[in-house]
Scaffold this motif. Structure first.
Motif: not given
Length: 113
Positions: A45, A51, A53-54, A98, A107
């Motif tokens: 990241n 990246f 998110n979870d 990406k 975001s």
């Protein structure tokens, strides 16, 4: 959607430490890989490569390159040499996948007219 455990198993398969057909991997091998996931995801990241998110669920297409990166990181622990070429290829794959509207660290809310 793949889970964190699926990513661990994929990584162990690359390291030939998945326990073999029909066998469960050794618990200490699972813990070894699990311990490096969060740090490696944070690094990817920060370097703006990927990246998550979870950190417990991953889209299917990201599992293979992530497993290669994790396997390369853990290789010396499993008595294997690192492979910088496979690492670079996996990172390049993640960069290409990406989203074009990716904004690191934030975001953006879309306002429709």
């Amino acid at each position: 959607m793949k889970t964190r455990n699926d990513l661990i198993i994929a990584t162990l398969k690359l390291l030939v430490s998945d326990g073999g057909a029909g066998q469960a991997p050794e618990p200490e091998d699972v813990v070894e890989i699990d311990n490096i996931i969060d740090g490696k995801l944070a690094e990817l990241n920060r370097r703006q490569i990927y990246f998550a998110n979870d950190p417990d669920n991953f889209d299917d297409e990201f599992v293979d390159p992530l497993a290669i990166i994790l396997a390369n990181t853990a290789a010396p622990t499993f008595g294997q040499p690192r492979n910088p070429q496979s690492q670079a290829t996996a990172e390049s794959t993640l960069r290409q996948m990406k989203n074009s509207n990716f904004v690191p660290g934030s975001s953006v809310e879309t306002d429709y007219f």
